[in-house]
Design a protein around this motif. Structure first.
Motif, PDB file in Angstrom:
ATOM      1  N   VAL A   1      20.911  43.435 -16.792  1.00  0.00           N
ATOM      2  CA  VAL A   1      20.507  44.708 -16.185  1.00  0.00           C
ATOM      3  C   VAL A   1      21.760  45.520 -15.880  1.00  0.00           C
ATOM      4  O   VAL A   1      22.855  44.967 -15.702  1.00  0.00           O
ATOM      5  CB  VAL A   1      19.683  44.526 -14.888  1.00  0.00           C
ATOM      6  N   LYS A   2      21.589  46.827 -15.819  1.00  0.00           N
ATOM      7  CA  LYS A   2      22.703  47.734 -15.533  1.00  0.00           C
ATOM      8  C   LYS A   2      22.219  48.778 -14.534  1.00  0.00           C
ATOM      9  O   LYS A   2      21.140  49.346 -14.706  1.00  0.00           O
ATOM     10  CB  LYS A   2      23.168  48.397 -16.838  1.00  0.00           C
ATOM     11  N   PHE A   3      23.003  49.003 -13.489  1.00  0.00           N
ATOM     12  CA  PHE A   3      22.589  49.988 -12.491  1.00  0.00           C
ATOM     13  C   PHE A   3      23.812  50.582 -11.800  1.00  0.00           C
ATOM     14  O   PHE A   3      24.919  50.034 -11.872  1.00  0.00           O
ATOM     15  CB  PHE A   3      21.653  49.359 -11.448  1.00  0.00           C
ATOM     16  N   CYS A   4      23.592  51.701 -11.109  1.00  0.00           N
ATOM     17  CA  CYS A   4      24.650  52.341 -10.330  1.00  0.00           C
ATOM     18  C   CYS A   4      24.573  51.817  -8.895  1.00  0.00           C
ATOM     19  O   CYS A   4      23.536  51.926  -8.252  1.00  0.00           O
ATOM     20  CB  CYS A   4      24.468  53.857 -10.343  1.00  0.00           C
ATOM     21  N   SER A   5      25.668  51.232  -8.428  1.00  0.00           N
ATOM     22  CA  SER A   5      25.731  50.662  -7.082  1.00  0.00           C
ATOM     23  C   SER A   5      26.554  51.587  -6.190  1.00  0.00           C
ATOM     24  O   SER A   5      27.721  51.843  -6.467  1.00  0.00           O
ATOM     25  CB  SER A   5      26.369  49.270  -7.138  1.00  0.00           C
ATOM     26  N   ARG A   6      25.899  52.109  -5.113  1.00  0.00           N
ATOM     27  CA  ARG A   6      26.608  53.035  -4.238  1.00  0.00           C
ATOM     28  C   ARG A   6      26.481  52.581  -2.790  1.00  0.00           C
ATOM     29  O   ARG A   6      25.373  52.511  -2.246  1.00  0.00           O
ATOM     30  CB  ARG A   6      26.060  54.451  -4.382  1.00  0.00           C
ATOM     31  N   SER A   7      27.609  52.267  -2.179  1.00  0.00           N
ATOM     32  CA  SER A   7      27.603  51.837  -0.777  1.00  0.00           C
ATOM     33  C   SER A   7      27.604  53.060   0.142  1.00  0.00           C
ATOM     34  O   SER A   7      27.839  54.187  -0.286  1.00  0.00           O
ATOM     35  CB  SER A   7      28.813  50.948  -0.490  1.00  0.00           C
TER      36      SER A   7
ATOM     37  N   GLU B   1      31.233  53.921  -5.410  1.00  0.00           N
ATOM     38  CA  GLU B   1      30.158  54.065  -6.401  1.00  0.00           C
ATOM     39  C   GLU B   1      30.674  53.606  -7.759  1.00  0.00           C
ATOM     40  O   GLU B   1      31.759  54.028  -8.189  1.00  0.00           O
ATOM     41  CB  GLU B   1      29.686  55.515  -6.480  1.00  0.00           C
ATOM     42  N   HIS B   2      29.950  52.730  -8.417  1.00  0.00           N
ATOM     43  CA  HIS B   2      30.321  52.292  -9.765  1.00  0.00           C
ATOM     44  C   HIS B   2      29.089  51.733 -10.470  1.00  0.00           C
ATOM     45  O   HIS B   2      28.130  51.304  -9.835  1.00  0.00           O
ATOM     46  CB  HIS B   2      31.457  51.252  -9.728  1.00  0.00           C
ATOM     47  N   TRP B   3      29.149  51.760 -11.787  1.00  0.00           N
ATOM     48  CA  TRP B   3      28.078  51.173 -12.589  1.00  0.00           C
ATOM     49  C   TRP B   3      28.361  49.689 -12.780  1.00  0.00           C
ATOM     50  O   TRP B   3      29.479  49.298 -13.090  1.00  0.00           O
ATOM     51  CB  TRP B   3      27.962  51.876 -13.940  1.00  0.00           C
ATOM     52  N   VAL B   4      27.339  48.889 -12.556  1.00  0.00           N
ATOM     53  CA  VAL B   4      27.485  47.433 -12.560  1.00  0.00           C
ATOM     54  C   VAL B   4      26.553  46.825 -13.602  1.00  0.00           C
ATOM     55  O   VAL B   4      25.419  47.287 -13.791  1.00  0.00           O
ATOM     56  CB  VAL B   4      27.147  46.856 -11.158  1.00  0.00           C
ATOM     57  N   ILE B   5      27.047  45.788 -14.273  1.00  0.00           N
ATOM     58  CA  ILE B   5      26.223  45.002 -15.192  1.00  0.00           C
ATOM     59  C   ILE B   5      26.008  43.621 -14.583  1.00  0.00           C
ATOM     60  O   ILE B   5      26.964  42.976 -14.142  1.00  0.00           O
ATOM     61  CB  ILE B   5      26.890  44.858 -16.576  1.00  0.00           C
ATOM     62  N   LEU B   6      24.767  43.182 -14.517  1.00  0.00           N
ATOM     63  CA  LEU B   6      24.459  41.810 -14.110  1.00  0.00           C
ATOM     64  C   LEU B   6      24.023  41.032 -15.343  1.00  0.00           C
ATOM     65  O   LEU B   6      23.127  41.460 -16.071  1.00  0.00           O
ATOM     66  CB  LEU B   6      23.333  41.771 -13.065  1.00  0.00           C
ATOM     67  N   GLU B   7      24.690  39.906 -15.593  1.00  0.00           N
ATOM     68  CA  GLU B   7      24.327  39.024 -16.703  1.00  0.00           C
ATOM     69  C   GLU B   7      23.962  37.662 -16.135  1.00  0.00           C
ATOM     70  O   GLU B   7      24.654  37.130 -15.266  1.00  0.00           O
ATOM     71  CB  GLU B   7      25.494  38.860 -17.674  1.00  0.00           C
ATOM     72  N   LEU B   8      22.868  37.112 -16.633  1.00  0.00           N
ATOM     73  CA  LEU B   8      22.446  35.791 -16.186  1.00  0.00           C
ATOM     74  C   LEU B   8      22.855  34.747 -17.217  1.00  0.00           C
ATOM     75  O   LEU B   8      22.602  34.900 -18.410  1.00  0.00           O
ATOM     76  CB  LEU B   8      20.921  35.760 -16.007  1.00  0.00           C
ATOM     77  N   LYS B   9      23.539  33.696 -16.739  1.00  0.00           N
ATOM     78  CA  LYS B   9      23.863  32.551 -17.587  1.00  0.00           C
ATOM     79  C   LYS B   9      23.056  31.374 -17.048  1.00  0.00           C
ATOM     80  O   LYS B   9      23.286  30.927 -15.922  1.00  0.00           O
ATOM     81  CB  LYS B   9      25.356  32.236 -17.539  1.00  0.00           C
ATOM     82  N   VAL B  10      22.102  30.910 -17.832  1.00  0.00           N
ATOM     83  CA  VAL B  10      21.184  29.868 -17.370  1.00  0.00           C
ATOM     84  C   VAL B  10      21.944  28.612 -16.945  1.00  0.00           C
ATOM     85  O   VAL B  10      22.852  28.148 -17.636  1.00  0.00           O
ATOM     86  CB  VAL B  10      20.167  29.532 -18.485  1.00  0.00           C
ATOM     87  N   LEU B  11      21.567  28.075 -15.782  1.00  0.00           N
ATOM     88  CA  LEU B  11      22.172  26.838 -15.268  1.00  0.00           C
ATOM     89  C   LEU B  11      21.297  25.654 -15.682  1.00  0.00           C
ATOM     90  O   LEU B  11      20.121  25.587 -15.344  1.00  0.00           O
ATOM     91  CB  LEU B  11      22.264  26.897 -13.741  1.00  0.00           C
ATOM     92  N   ALA B  12      21.859  24.725 -16.428  1.00  0.00           N
ATOM     93  CA  ALA B  12      21.124  23.526 -16.831  1.00  0.00           C
ATOM     94  C   ALA B  12      22.116  22.402 -17.074  1.00  0.00           C
ATOM     95  O   ALA B  12      23.309  22.647 -17.292  1.00  0.00           O
ATOM     96  CB  ALA B  12      20.302  23.787 -18.099  1.00  0.00           C
ATOM     97  N   ASP B  13      21.625  21.166 -17.034  1.00  0.00           N
ATOM     98  CA  ASP B  13      22.504  20.023 -17.292  1.00  0.00           C
ATOM     99  C   ASP B  13      22.851  19.925 -18.772  1.00  0.00           C
ATOM    100  O   ASP B  13      23.987  19.655 -19.140  1.00  0.00           O
ATOM    101  CB  ASP B  13      21.817  18.720 -16.840  1.00  0.00           C
ATOM    102  N   ILE B  14      21.842  20.154 -19.622  1.00  0.00           N
ATOM    103  CA  ILE B  14      22.016  19.953 -21.064  1.00  0.00           C
ATOM    104  C   ILE B  14      21.489  21.170 -21.817  1.00  0.00           C
ATOM    105  O   ILE B  14      20.375  21.642 -21.552  1.00  0.00           O
ATOM    106  CB  ILE B  14      21.262  18.690 -21.534  1.00  0.00           C
ATOM    107  N   GLY B  15      22.285  21.669 -22.745  1.00  0.00           N
ATOM    108  CA  GLY B  15      21.847  22.770 -23.594  1.00  0.00           C
ATOM    109  C   GLY B  15      21.549  22.271 -24.993  1.00  0.00           C
ATOM    110  O   GLY B  15      22.319  21.491 -25.559  1.00  0.00           O
ATOM    111  N   LEU B  16      20.426  22.699 -25.560  1.00  0.00           N
ATOM    112  CA  LEU B  16      20.051  22.319 -26.921  1.00  0.00           C
ATOM    113  C   LEU B  16      20.657  23.325 -27.893  1.00  0.00           C
ATOM    114  O   LEU B  16      20.432  24.532 -27.769  1.00  0.00           O
ATOM    115  CB  LEU B  16      18.529  22.288 -27.078  1.00  0.00           C
ATOM    116  N   VAL B  17      21.426  22.837 -28.843  1.00  0.00           N
ATOM    117  CA  VAL B  17      22.121  23.699 -29.799  1.00  0.00           C
ATOM    118  C   VAL B  17      21.669  23.340 -31.207  1.00  0.00           C
ATOM    119  O   VAL B  17      21.739  22.173 -31.604  1.00  0.00           O
ATOM    120  CB  VAL B  17      23.653  23.526 -29.694  1.00  0.00           C
TER     121      VAL B  17
END
Length: 330
Positions: free
Chosen positions: A10-16, A152-168
């Motif tokens: 997601v991307k949004f403008c964050s302003r305190s 004020e700045h534009w922010v990107i949030l990226e999710l990296k899935v947390l798991a014990d084992i990744g299937l590749v």
């Protein structure tokens, strides 16, 4: 995790909030004609805060937030009364969320623990009232500090899935089938490539009520690190896994070559992935007899533990769990 509900970017403008101004005020009471300065300080502007929530698996709830704005602090008053602080805005995010500055790409914060709170965008400080500036030589200052501006700045949030084992594995290697058999997860399974379009998580039960988490990552193809196929969008989810389970089907033209291509794509994306423990599972082994398996075993890549499995026939799945558990806890 329905594909329409899994949002990992997601991307949004964050302003305190701006800080409140300090007050210029003098004590005025009956019989106290020259009471002196008593202007209070302004309140701090509201922060934008990220908080980790282990119950969240996606950034879906933030998908339509294009502007996140915190309250301004209030100005100070007389009698040295401070202005109220601006209300903070707290954004709850899944564990494994990384916040980056959109303009520079620089990482700002990373959320890894439940309840962890980190200020994403700090509010402006409140200004000091005129009582602060009183000195022996200036006993009636007629000035105070203005409040500090918020950020004020534009922010990107990226999710990296947390798991014990990744299937590749390549598309259609049997990753989703294995996850559906070994856990209660119900990923979409079909006999065509790219059935999995989002990461799926499953909790695998082990002996003595123990368990570990497996992540089914959408299939990798040759050139994924350069943007081909689904590209690098999902490669980042592999970074959060403790170890990697490579999966190549027995009907592959060259199992060793396929494994090396998969490993090469991960290396191009992030060489640190080579430091993770790895296991190779040769899938769809119900198509082979024992003699063929023994012959094929001699041709498998060296330097990586390997096992023949069949999710459909439940062949060697308990042995696979033992291997994975041992590697996780070594």
């Amino acid at each position: 995790m329905a594909s329409s509900n899994f949002i990992d970017y997601v991307k949004f403008c964050s302003r305190s909030g701006n800080g409140g101004a300090g007050s210029v005020h003098f004590r005025r009471e009956k019989h106290v004609p020259k009471g002196g300065p008593d202007g209070g300080d302004g309140g701090r502007g509201g922060h934008i805060i990220l908080r980790g929530n282990a119950q969240l698996w996606t950034l879906l709830h933030l998908r339509y937030k294009k502007h996140v704005i915190a309250e301004d602090g209030q100005p100070g008053g007389g009698s040295k009364s401070s202005g109220a602080e601006g209300k903070d805005v707290i954004l709850e995010v899944p564990l494994g969320t990384v916040a980056k500055d959109d303009e520079t790409g620089e990482k700002i914060v990373e959320i890894l623990e439940d309840g962890q709170e980190i200020i994403l965008t700090p509010g402006g400080r409140g200004g000091l009232g005129n009582h602060t500036f009183k000195t022996s030589t200036n006993q009636a200052p007629h000035y105070a500090q203005p409040g500090e501006d918020g950020q004020e700045h534009w922010v990107i949030l990226e999710l990296k899935v947390l798991a014990d084992i990744g299937l590749v594995g390549f598309p259609n290697a049997g990753k989703s089938t294995l996850l559906s058999v070994m856990s209660a997860a119900k990923p979409e399974v079909a006999d065509y490539p790219f059935t999995t379009l989002v990461p799926n998580l499953g909790v695998v039960g082990y002996r003595d009520h123990r368990s570990f988490v497996i992540a089914d990552i959408p299939g990798i193809i040759e050139g994924a690190s350069e943007g081909k196929g689904l590209g690098i969008r999902f490669l980042r989810h592999i970074e959060r896994n403790s170890m990697l389970l490579f999966m190549v089907p027995v009907d592959s033209e060259d199992i060793k070559k396929d494994y090396e291509i998969l490993l090469g794509e991960l290396t191009k994306y992030n060489p640190e992935l080579l430091d993770k423990e790895r296991v190779l599972a040769v899938t769809k082994a119900d198509m082979l007899d024992e003699e063929l398996m023994e012959a094929m075993a001699k041709e498998l890549p060296e330097g990586i533990p390997s096992i023949f499995i069949s999710s459909v026939a439940h062949y060697n799945l308990d042995k696979l769990k033992d291997m994975l558990w041992e590697k996780l806890n070594s």
